[in-house]
Design an enzyme around this catalytic site. Sequence first.
Site, PDB file in Angstrom:
ATOM      1  N   GLU A 152       0.815  -1.222   0.000  1.00 42.92           N
ATOM      2  CA  GLU A 152       0.000   0.000   0.000  1.00 42.92           C
ATOM      3  C   GLU A 152       0.852   1.278   0.000  1.00 42.92           C
ATOM      4  O   GLU A 152       0.651   2.172   0.823  1.00 42.92           O
ATOM      5  CB  GLU A 152      -0.988  -0.033   1.174  1.00 42.92           C
ATOM      6  CG  GLU A 152      -1.893  -1.265   1.096  1.00 42.92           C
ATOM      7  CD  GLU A 152      -2.791  -1.485   2.309  1.00 42.92           C
ATOM      8  OE1 GLU A 152      -2.678  -0.720   3.284  1.00 42.92           O
ATOM      9  OE2 GLU A 152      -3.593  -2.428   2.276  1.00 42.92           O
ATOM     10  N   GLU A 267      -5.955 -10.351  -1.918  1.00 34.98           N
ATOM     11  CA  GLU A 267      -6.810 -10.101  -0.735  1.00 34.98           C
ATOM     12  C   GLU A 267      -8.280  -9.953  -1.128  1.00 34.98           C
ATOM     13  O   GLU A 267      -8.987  -9.089  -0.610  1.00 34.98           O
ATOM     14  CB  GLU A 267      -6.342  -8.832   0.001  1.00 34.98           C
ATOM     15  CG  GLU A 267      -4.896  -8.853   0.426  1.00 34.98           C
ATOM     16  CD  GLU A 267      -4.492  -7.667   1.300  1.00 34.98           C
ATOM     17  OE1 GLU A 267      -5.367  -6.974   1.838  1.00 34.98           O
ATOM     18  OE2 GLU A 267      -3.268  -7.443   1.440  1.00 34.98           O
TER      19      GLU A 267
HETATM   20  O1  G3I Z   1      -6.202  -9.678  18.505  1.00 35.34           O
HETATM   21  C1  G3I Z   1      -6.801  -8.507  19.105  1.00 35.34           C
HETATM   22  C2  G3I Z   1      -7.727  -8.905  20.218  1.00 35.34           C
HETATM   23  O2  G3I Z   1      -6.969  -9.524  21.237  1.00 35.34           O
HETATM   24  C3  G3I Z   1      -8.428  -7.657  20.744  1.00 35.34           C
HETATM   25  O3  G3I Z   1      -9.338  -7.996  21.723  1.00 35.34           O
HETATM   26  C4  G3I Z   1      -9.160  -6.948  19.603  1.00 35.34           C
HETATM   27  C5  G3I Z   1      -9.829  -5.668  20.079  1.00 35.34           C
HETATM   28  O4  G3I Z   1      -9.882  -4.705  19.059  1.00 35.34           O
HETATM   29  O5  G3I Z   1      -8.221  -6.632  18.603  1.00 35.34           O
HETATM   30  C6  G3I Z   1      -7.579  -7.764  18.046  1.00 35.34           C
HETATM   31  O6  G3I Z   1      -6.661  -7.364  17.075  1.00 35.34           O
HETATM   32  C7  G3I Z   1      -7.199  -6.905  15.847  1.00 35.34           C
HETATM   33  C8  G3I Z   1      -6.631  -7.773  14.729  1.00 35.34           C
HETATM   34  O7  G3I Z   1      -7.053  -7.250  13.501  1.00 35.34           O
HETATM   35  C9  G3I Z   1      -7.035  -9.251  14.840  1.00 35.34           C
HETATM   36  O8  G3I Z   1      -8.307  -9.479  14.317  1.00 35.34           O
HETATM   37  C10 G3I Z   1      -6.768  -5.470  15.689  1.00 35.34           C
HETATM   38  O9  G3I Z   1      -7.433  -4.649  16.641  1.00 35.34           O
HETATM   39  C11 G3I Z   1      -7.108  -4.991  14.302  1.00 35.34           C
HETATM   40  O10 G3I Z   1      -6.543  -3.697  14.085  1.00 35.34           O
HETATM   41  C12 G3I Z   1      -6.556  -5.943  13.267  1.00 35.34           C
HETATM   42  O11 G3I Z   1      -6.984  -5.508  12.019  1.00 35.34           O
HETATM   43  C13 G3I Z   1      -6.322  -6.060  10.877  1.00 35.34           C
HETATM   44  C14 G3I Z   1      -5.866  -4.911   9.989  1.00 35.34           C
HETATM   45  O12 G3I Z   1      -5.357  -5.407   8.769  1.00 35.34           O
HETATM   46  C15 G3I Z   1      -4.742  -4.104  10.659  1.00 35.34           C
HETATM   47  O13 G3I Z   1      -3.585  -4.891  10.843  1.00 35.34           O
HETATM   48  C16 G3I Z   1      -7.320  -6.951  10.164  1.00 35.34           C
HETATM   49  O14 G3I Z   1      -7.590  -8.121  10.934  1.00 35.34           O
HETATM   50  C17 G3I Z   1      -6.746  -7.372   8.811  1.00 35.34           C
HETATM   51  O15 G3I Z   1      -7.729  -8.061   8.080  1.00 35.34           O
HETATM   52  C18 G3I Z   1      -6.317  -6.139   8.027  1.00 35.34           C
HETATM   53  O16 G3I Z   1      -5.726  -6.589   6.830  1.00 35.34           O
HETATM   54  C19 G3I Z   1      -5.400  -5.598   5.863  1.00 35.34           C
HETATM   55  C20 G3I Z   1      -4.138  -6.068   5.153  1.00 35.34           C
HETATM   56  O17 G3I Z   1      -3.110  -6.316   6.081  1.00 35.34           O
HETATM   57  C21 G3I Z   1      -3.693  -5.038   4.110  1.00 35.34           C
HETATM   58  N1  G3I Z   1      -4.766  -4.743   3.186  1.00 35.34           N
HETATM   59  C22 G3I Z   1      -6.049  -4.367   3.799  1.00 35.34           C
HETATM   60  C23 G3I Z   1      -6.495  -5.426   4.786  1.00 35.34           C
HETATM   61  C24 G3I Z   1      -7.871  -5.123   5.369  1.00 35.34           C
HETATM   62  O18 G3I Z   1      -7.860  -3.941   6.118  1.00 35.34           O
END
Ligand code: G3I
Length: 356
Positions: A152, A267
Amino acid sequence: MRRRQFVLGGLSAGLGAGATPALALSKAKPSPRAAIPFGAAIRVDLLRDDLDYRRAVLGNCQLVVGEGGLKWIDLRPQENQFVFDHPDRLLAFADANGMRMRGHTLAWYAGMPKWTEAIKTKKAAEHALYEHIDTVVGRYKGRIPSWDVVNEAISDNPAIEKPMRRSIWQDLLGTQHIDMAFRRTAAVDPQAQLVLNDFGFENPTDQCRAKRTAFLRLVKELKDRDVPVHAIGLQGHLPGEKEIDRDGISRFVAELHGMGLAILVTELDVIDDKLPADSLVRDEIVAMRAEAFLQAIGDVCRPEAVLTWGITDKFTWVPIWFSRKDGRPNRPLPLDANYRPKPMMRVINEFTRARP
Ligand code: G3I
Protein backbone atom coordinates in the site's frame (compact mmCIF):
# COMPACT_ATOMS: atom_id res chain seq x y z
CA MET A 1 -8.82 -36.62 -4.60
CA ARG A 2 -9.55 -33.19 -3.21
CA ARG A 3 -9.05 -30.25 -5.53
CA ARG A 4 -6.22 -28.95 -3.36
CA GLN A 5 -4.19 -32.12 -3.82
CA PHE A 6 -4.84 -32.14 -7.52
CA VAL A 7 -3.59 -28.59 -7.99
CA LEU A 8 -0.51 -29.09 -5.86
CA GLY A 9 0.29 -32.30 -7.71
CA GLY A 10 0.40 -30.29 -10.88
CA LEU A 11 2.77 -27.78 -9.31
CA SER A 12 5.24 -30.09 -7.68
CA ALA A 13 7.53 -30.55 -10.64
CA GLY A 14 10.48 -28.87 -8.93
CA LEU A 15 12.38 -25.70 -9.75
CA GLY A 16 13.32 -26.23 -13.38
CA ALA A 17 16.31 -24.85 -15.20
CA GLY A 18 15.80 -21.22 -16.02
CA ALA A 19 13.20 -20.78 -13.30
CA THR A 20 13.21 -17.28 -11.91
CA PRO A 21 12.15 -16.06 -8.49
CA ALA A 22 8.99 -14.77 -10.13
CA LEU A 23 7.95 -18.38 -10.52
CA ALA A 24 8.82 -19.43 -7.04
CA LEU A 25 5.25 -19.52 -5.81
CA SER A 26 4.39 -22.33 -8.15
CA LYS A 27 7.92 -23.78 -8.51
CA ALA A 28 7.53 -24.68 -12.18
CA LYS A 29 6.38 -22.41 -14.98
CA PRO A 30 2.71 -23.28 -15.22
CA SER A 31 0.95 -23.60 -18.52
CA PRO A 32 -1.46 -20.73 -19.16
CA ARG A 33 -4.23 -23.30 -18.84
CA ALA A 34 -3.08 -24.82 -15.54
CA ALA A 35 -5.23 -24.52 -12.44
CA ILE A 36 -4.56 -21.37 -10.43
CA PRO A 37 -3.68 -21.99 -6.77
CA PHE A 38 -6.35 -20.65 -4.44
CA GLY A 39 -5.83 -19.59 -0.86
CA ALA A 40 -6.98 -17.38 1.96
CA ALA A 41 -5.80 -15.14 4.77
CA ILE A 42 -5.80 -17.14 7.98
CA ARG A 43 -6.21 -16.38 11.69
CA VAL A 44 -3.90 -18.96 13.17
CA ASP A 45 -5.69 -19.44 16.49
CA LEU A 46 -8.85 -20.48 14.65
CA LEU A 47 -7.02 -23.37 12.99
CA ARG A 48 -6.62 -24.77 16.47
CA ASP A 49 -9.86 -23.61 18.08
CA ASP A 50 -12.49 -24.02 15.36
CA LEU A 51 -12.64 -27.41 13.68
CA ASP A 52 -15.03 -26.23 10.95
CA TYR A 53 -12.65 -23.39 10.12
CA ARG A 54 -9.75 -25.80 9.91
CA ARG A 55 -11.76 -28.13 7.68
CA ALA A 56 -12.74 -25.25 5.41
CA VAL A 57 -9.10 -24.25 4.96
CA LEU A 58 -7.98 -27.83 4.40
CA GLY A 59 -10.76 -28.49 1.93
CA ASN A 60 -10.36 -25.38 -0.18
CA CYS A 61 -6.89 -23.87 0.05
CA GLN A 62 -3.56 -24.54 -1.60
CA LEU A 63 -2.11 -21.30 -0.25
CA VAL A 64 -2.28 -19.52 3.08
CA VAL A 65 -1.18 -16.10 4.29
CA GLY A 66 -1.40 -14.80 7.83
CA GLU A 67 -4.08 -12.13 8.21
CA GLY A 68 -1.72 -10.88 10.89
CA GLY A 69 1.34 -12.41 12.48
CA LEU A 70 4.07 -11.09 10.19
CA LYS A 71 3.04 -7.46 10.59
CA TRP A 72 5.43 -5.37 12.65
CA ILE A 73 2.82 -4.82 15.32
CA ASP A 74 2.43 -8.57 15.83
CA LEU A 75 6.05 -9.61 15.39
CA ARG A 76 7.75 -6.83 17.27
CA PRO A 77 6.04 -5.70 20.47
CA GLN A 78 9.42 -4.34 21.64
CA GLU A 79 12.38 -3.11 19.64
CA ASN A 80 14.57 -6.05 20.57
CA GLN A 81 11.90 -8.72 20.58
CA PHE A 82 10.64 -10.83 17.67
CA VAL A 83 7.62 -13.05 18.35
CA PHE A 84 7.46 -15.71 15.65
CA ASP A 85 4.82 -17.91 17.24
CA HIS A 86 1.96 -17.23 14.78
CA PRO A 87 3.90 -17.35 11.52
CA ASP A 88 5.81 -20.43 12.72
CA ARG A 89 2.52 -22.19 13.46
CA LEU A 90 1.00 -21.20 10.14
CA LEU A 91 4.04 -22.38 8.24
CA ALA A 92 4.02 -25.69 10.11
CA PHE A 93 0.33 -26.09 9.23
CA ALA A 94 1.04 -25.29 5.58
CA ASP A 95 3.98 -27.69 5.42
CA ALA A 96 2.07 -30.49 7.13
CA ASN A 97 -0.80 -30.15 4.69
CA GLY A 98 1.01 -29.63 1.40
CA MET A 99 0.21 -25.94 1.14
CA ARG A 100 2.43 -22.94 0.52
CA MET A 101 2.52 -19.84 2.67
CA ARG A 102 2.86 -16.25 1.48
CA GLY A 103 4.48 -13.60 3.67
CA HIS A 104 2.54 -10.40 4.47
CA THR A 105 4.18 -7.87 4.86
CA LEU A 106 7.63 -6.28 5.36
CA ALA A 107 7.12 -2.53 4.86
CA TRP A 108 3.67 -0.99 5.44
CA TYR A 109 2.46 2.36 6.71
CA ALA A 110 0.00 0.74 9.15
CA GLY A 111 0.32 -1.85 11.88
CA MET A 112 3.44 -0.31 13.36
CA PRO A 113 4.17 -0.75 17.08
CA LYS A 114 4.35 2.35 19.25
CA TRP A 115 8.10 2.08 19.83
CA THR A 116 8.81 2.75 16.15
CA GLU A 117 7.66 6.35 16.69
CA ALA A 118 11.08 6.91 18.23
CA ILE A 119 12.72 6.23 14.86
CA LYS A 120 13.45 9.78 13.72
CA THR A 121 16.43 9.74 11.37
CA LYS A 122 17.22 8.32 7.96
CA LYS A 123 20.01 6.27 9.44
CA ALA A 124 17.80 4.78 12.14
CA ALA A 125 15.05 3.98 9.61
CA GLU A 126 17.51 2.25 7.31
CA HIS A 127 18.91 0.25 10.20
CA ALA A 128 15.44 -0.79 11.40
CA LEU A 129 14.22 -1.79 7.93
CA TYR A 130 17.32 -3.81 7.12
CA GLU A 131 17.43 -5.48 10.52
CA HIS A 132 13.77 -6.44 10.13
CA ILE A 133 14.20 -7.92 6.66
CA ASP A 134 17.40 -9.74 7.58
CA THR A 135 15.77 -11.31 10.63
CA VAL A 136 12.35 -12.14 9.24
CA VAL A 137 13.14 -13.12 5.66
CA GLY A 138 16.32 -14.83 6.87
CA ARG A 139 14.33 -16.99 9.28
CA TYR A 140 11.96 -18.21 6.56
CA LYS A 141 14.46 -18.34 3.70
CA GLY A 142 13.50 -21.07 1.24
CA ARG A 143 10.28 -21.78 3.13
CA ILE A 144 8.10 -18.73 2.41
CA PRO A 145 8.27 -18.52 -1.39
CA SER A 146 6.46 -15.23 -1.93
CA TRP A 147 6.53 -11.95 0.02
CA ASP A 148 4.44 -8.79 -0.02
CA VAL A 149 7.60 -6.76 0.38
CA VAL A 150 5.95 -3.33 0.28
CA ASN A 151 2.26 -2.91 0.98
CA GLU A 152 0.00 0.00 0.00
CA ALA A 153 2.70 2.49 -1.01
CA ILE A 154 0.38 4.65 -3.10
CA SER A 155 -1.84 7.23 -1.40
CA ASP A 156 -5.62 6.84 -1.27
CA ASN A 157 -6.28 9.47 -3.91
CA PRO A 158 -3.25 10.60 -5.91
CA ALA A 159 -5.51 12.98 -7.87
CA ILE A 160 -5.71 15.28 -4.85
CA GLU A 161 -2.77 14.34 -2.65
CA LYS A 162 0.86 13.31 -3.07
CA PRO A 163 1.10 9.99 -4.92
CA MET A 164 3.22 8.26 -2.29
CA ARG A 165 1.46 7.41 0.95
CA ARG A 166 3.00 8.78 4.12
CA SER A 167 4.65 6.20 6.35
CA ILE A 168 7.63 6.05 8.61
CA TRP A 169 9.56 4.68 5.62
CA GLN A 170 8.37 7.23 3.08
CA ASP A 171 8.87 10.12 5.50
CA LEU A 172 12.41 9.22 6.48
CA LEU A 173 13.77 7.44 3.39
CA GLY A 174 11.58 8.66 0.54
CA THR A 175 10.45 6.41 -2.31
CA GLN A 176 13.93 4.93 -2.16
CA HIS A 177 12.66 2.82 0.75
CA ILE A 178 10.91 0.61 -1.81
CA ASP A 179 14.16 0.00 -3.68
CA MET A 180 15.89 -0.72 -0.39
CA ALA A 181 13.26 -3.16 0.82
CA PHE A 182 13.16 -5.14 -2.42
CA ARG A 183 16.93 -5.23 -2.89
CA ARG A 184 17.53 -6.34 0.67
CA THR A 185 14.84 -9.04 0.52
CA ALA A 186 16.30 -10.34 -2.74
CA ALA A 187 19.76 -10.43 -1.16
CA VAL A 188 18.51 -12.40 1.84
CA ASP A 189 16.38 -14.89 -0.12
CA PRO A 190 17.27 -14.82 -3.83
CA GLN A 191 14.68 -17.48 -4.64
CA ALA A 192 11.69 -15.68 -3.16
CA GLN A 193 9.06 -14.02 -5.32
CA LEU A 194 8.94 -10.34 -4.36
CA VAL A 195 5.58 -8.62 -4.64
CA LEU A 196 4.45 -5.00 -4.61
CA ASN A 197 0.94 -5.14 -3.15
CA ASP A 198 -1.76 -2.47 -3.34
CA PHE A 199 -5.50 -1.80 -3.58
CA GLY A 200 -8.08 0.57 -4.99
CA PHE A 201 -7.71 0.06 -8.75
CA GLU A 202 -10.97 -1.51 -9.74
CA ASN A 203 -13.73 1.03 -10.32
CA PRO A 204 -14.49 3.47 -13.14
CA THR A 205 -13.80 6.49 -10.90
CA ASP A 206 -11.27 9.31 -11.08
CA GLN A 207 -9.81 8.09 -7.81
CA CYS A 208 -9.13 4.58 -9.14
CA ARG A 209 -7.81 5.94 -12.44
CA ALA A 210 -5.42 8.26 -10.58
CA LYS A 211 -4.31 5.37 -8.41
CA ARG A 212 -3.61 3.17 -11.44
CA THR A 213 -1.63 5.97 -13.09
CA ALA A 214 0.45 6.64 -9.97
CA PHE A 215 1.05 2.93 -9.43
CA LEU A 216 2.17 2.36 -13.03
CA ARG A 217 4.52 5.33 -12.79
CA LEU A 218 6.06 3.90 -9.64
CA VAL A 219 6.47 0.43 -11.13
CA LYS A 220 8.09 1.84 -14.28
CA GLU A 221 10.55 3.80 -12.16
CA LEU A 222 11.37 0.70 -10.12
CA LYS A 223 11.92 -1.34 -13.27
CA ASP A 224 14.10 1.42 -14.75
CA ARG A 225 16.25 1.22 -11.64
CA ASP A 226 16.40 -2.61 -11.90
CA VAL A 227 14.71 -3.06 -8.55
CA PRO A 228 13.90 -6.78 -8.19
CA VAL A 229 10.10 -6.55 -8.21
CA HIS A 230 8.79 -9.84 -9.59
CA ALA A 231 5.06 -9.57 -9.21
CA ILE A 232 2.17 -7.26 -8.48
CA GLY A 233 -0.39 -8.08 -5.83
CA LEU A 234 -3.83 -6.73 -6.63
CA GLN A 235 -5.60 -6.88 -3.30
CA GLY A 236 -9.16 -6.69 -4.59
CA HIS A 237 -11.14 -5.34 -1.64
CA LEU A 238 -14.01 -4.55 -4.00
CA PRO A 239 -16.66 -2.00 -2.98
CA GLY A 240 -19.84 -3.98 -3.72
CA GLU A 241 -21.95 -0.99 -4.73
CA LYS A 242 -19.58 0.12 -7.49
CA GLU A 243 -19.21 -1.23 -11.02
CA ILE A 244 -15.99 -2.98 -11.92
CA ASP A 245 -14.01 -1.13 -14.60
CA ARG A 246 -13.26 -4.19 -16.69
CA ASP A 247 -11.50 -2.37 -19.53
CA GLY A 248 -9.56 -0.18 -17.12
CA ILE A 249 -8.33 -3.17 -15.12
CA SER A 250 -7.45 -5.16 -18.24
CA ARG A 251 -5.39 -2.27 -19.63
CA PHE A 252 -3.70 -1.80 -16.27
CA VAL A 253 -2.85 -5.49 -15.98
CA ALA A 254 -1.63 -5.57 -19.58
CA GLU A 255 0.82 -2.75 -18.83
CA LEU A 256 2.11 -4.49 -15.72
CA HIS A 257 2.31 -7.86 -17.40
CA GLY A 258 4.07 -6.23 -20.34
CA MET A 259 6.81 -5.15 -17.94
CA GLY A 260 7.46 -8.82 -17.21
CA LEU A 261 5.58 -8.88 -13.92
CA ALA A 262 3.45 -11.74 -12.67
CA ILE A 263 0.03 -10.88 -11.25
CA LEU A 264 -1.45 -12.22 -8.01
CA VAL A 265 -4.86 -11.53 -6.54
CA THR A 266 -3.89 -11.26 -2.91
CA GLU A 267 -6.81 -10.10 -0.74
CA LEU A 268 -10.09 -10.61 -2.57
CA ASP A 269 -13.37 -9.85 -0.82
CA VAL A 270 -16.43 -7.72 -1.58
CA ILE A 271 -17.33 -4.96 0.86
CA ASP A 272 -21.10 -5.27 1.16
CA ASP A 273 -22.13 -2.53 3.60
CA LYS A 274 -24.04 -0.63 0.92
CA LEU A 275 -25.60 -3.66 -0.79
CA PRO A 276 -29.25 -4.77 -0.35
CA ALA A 277 -30.19 -6.49 2.89
CA ASP A 278 -31.55 -9.67 1.29
CA SER A 279 -28.74 -12.19 1.62
CA LEU A 280 -29.51 -14.07 -1.60
CA VAL A 281 -29.45 -10.86 -3.61
CA ARG A 282 -26.37 -9.68 -1.78
CA ASP A 283 -24.50 -12.92 -2.38
CA GLU A 284 -25.25 -12.73 -6.11
CA ILE A 285 -23.90 -9.18 -6.33
CA VAL A 286 -20.81 -10.15 -4.34
CA ALA A 287 -20.19 -13.04 -6.75
CA MET A 288 -20.80 -10.83 -9.78
CA ARG A 289 -18.24 -8.25 -8.63
CA ALA A 290 -15.64 -10.92 -7.90
CA GLU A 291 -16.27 -12.51 -11.27
CA ALA A 292 -15.96 -9.24 -13.19
CA PHE A 293 -12.72 -8.40 -11.38
CA LEU A 294 -11.16 -11.83 -11.94
CA GLN A 295 -12.21 -11.97 -15.57
CA ALA A 296 -10.80 -8.52 -16.28
CA ILE A 297 -7.44 -9.89 -15.13
CA GLY A 298 -7.90 -13.32 -16.70
CA ASP A 299 -8.64 -11.71 -20.08
CA VAL A 300 -5.02 -10.54 -20.09
CA CYS A 301 -3.02 -13.19 -18.25
CA ARG A 302 -3.24 -16.11 -15.88
CA PRO A 303 -2.75 -14.79 -12.33
CA GLU A 304 -0.31 -16.91 -10.38
CA ALA A 305 -2.60 -17.11 -7.38
CA VAL A 306 -5.97 -16.02 -6.07
CA LEU A 307 -6.32 -15.46 -2.34
CA THR A 308 -9.34 -14.17 -0.48
CA TRP A 309 -8.90 -12.13 2.70
CA GLY A 310 -10.47 -14.72 4.97
CA ILE A 311 -12.48 -17.76 3.96
CA THR A 312 -15.75 -17.47 5.90
CA ASP A 313 -18.11 -14.59 6.64
CA LYS A 314 -17.85 -15.67 10.27
CA PHE A 315 -14.37 -14.15 10.50
CA THR A 316 -13.72 -11.07 8.41
CA TRP A 317 -12.07 -7.69 8.90
CA VAL A 318 -14.86 -5.95 6.95
CA PRO A 319 -17.09 -4.94 9.92
CA ILE A 320 -14.13 -3.18 11.57
CA TRP A 321 -14.55 -0.42 8.96
CA PHE A 322 -17.67 -1.27 6.96
CA SER A 323 -20.36 -2.64 9.26
CA ARG A 324 -23.89 -2.39 7.87
CA LYS A 325 -26.29 0.30 9.07
CA ASP A 326 -29.11 -2.30 9.27
CA GLY A 327 -27.06 -4.33 11.75
CA ARG A 328 -26.97 -7.42 9.52
CA PRO A 329 -23.66 -9.27 9.37
CA ASN A 330 -21.37 -8.66 6.42
CA ARG A 331 -21.11 -11.38 3.76
CA PRO A 332 -17.89 -10.57 1.86
CA LEU A 333 -16.29 -14.02 1.49
CA PRO A 334 -16.69 -17.32 -0.42
CA LEU A 335 -18.17 -19.34 2.49
CA ASP A 336 -21.02 -18.12 4.68
CA ALA A 337 -20.86 -17.98 8.48
CA ASN A 338 -21.89 -21.66 8.60
CA TYR A 339 -19.16 -22.63 6.13
CA ARG A 340 -21.58 -23.24 3.28
CA PRO A 341 -20.25 -22.23 -0.14
CA LYS A 342 -21.80 -19.09 -1.60
CA PRO A 343 -21.98 -18.07 -5.27
CA MET A 344 -18.58 -16.37 -4.85
CA MET A 345 -17.02 -19.80 -4.21
CA ARG A 346 -18.49 -21.08 -7.48
CA VAL A 347 -16.98 -18.09 -9.30
CA ILE A 348 -13.56 -18.76 -7.77
CA ASN A 349 -13.68 -22.48 -8.51
CA GLU A 350 -14.64 -21.80 -12.09
CA PHE A 351 -11.96 -19.14 -12.52
CA THR A 352 -9.13 -21.13 -10.94
CA ARG A 353 -9.85 -24.55 -12.49
CA ALA A 354 -7.53 -26.01 -15.10
CA ARG A 355 -8.63 -25.46 -18.70
CA PRO A 356 -8.74 -28.51 -20.94
O1 G3I B 1 -6.20 -9.68 18.51
C1 G3I B 1 -6.80 -8.51 19.10
C2 G3I B 1 -7.73 -8.91 20.22
O2 G3I B 1 -6.97 -9.52 21.24
C3 G3I B 1 -8.43 -7.66 20.74
O3 G3I B 1 -9.34 -8.00 21.72
C4 G3I B 1 -9.16 -6.95 19.60
C5 G3I B 1 -9.83 -5.67 20.08
O4 G3I B 1 -9.88 -4.71 19.06
O5 G3I B 1 -8.22 -6.63 18.60
C6 G3I B 1 -7.58 -7.76 18.05
O6 G3I B 1 -6.66 -7.36 17.07
C7 G3I B 1 -7.20 -6.91 15.85
C8 G3I B 1 -6.63 -7.77 14.73
O7 G3I B 1 -7.05 -7.25 13.50
C9 G3I B 1 -7.04 -9.25 14.84
O8 G3I B 1 -8.31 -9.48 14.32
C10 G3I B 1 -6.77 -5.47 15.69
O9 G3I B 1 -7.43 -4.65 16.64
C11 G3I B 1 -7.11 -4.99 14.30
O10 G3I B 1 -6.54 -3.70 14.08
C12 G3I B 1 -6.56 -5.94 13.27
O11 G3I B 1 -6.98 -5.51 12.02
C13 G3I B 1 -6.32 -6.06 10.88
C14 G3I B 1 -5.87 -4.91 9.99
O12 G3I B 1 -5.36 -5.41 8.77
C15 G3I B 1 -4.74 -4.10 10.66
O13 G3I B 1 -3.59 -4.89 10.84
C16 G3I B 1 -7.32 -6.95 10.16
O14 G3I B 1 -7.59 -8.12 10.93
C17 G3I B 1 -6.75 -7.37 8.81
O15 G3I B 1 -7.73 -8.06 8.08
C18 G3I B 1 -6.32 -6.14 8.03
O16 G3I B 1 -5.73 -6.59 6.83
C19 G3I B 1 -5.40 -5.60 5.86
C20 G3I B 1 -4.14 -6.07 5.15
O17 G3I B 1 -3.11 -6.32 6.08
C21 G3I B 1 -3.69 -5.04 4.11
N1 G3I B 1 -4.77 -4.74 3.19
C22 G3I B 1 -6.05 -4.37 3.80
C23 G3I B 1 -6.50 -5.43 4.79
C24 G3I B 1 -7.87 -5.12 5.37
O18 G3I B 1 -7.86 -3.94 6.12
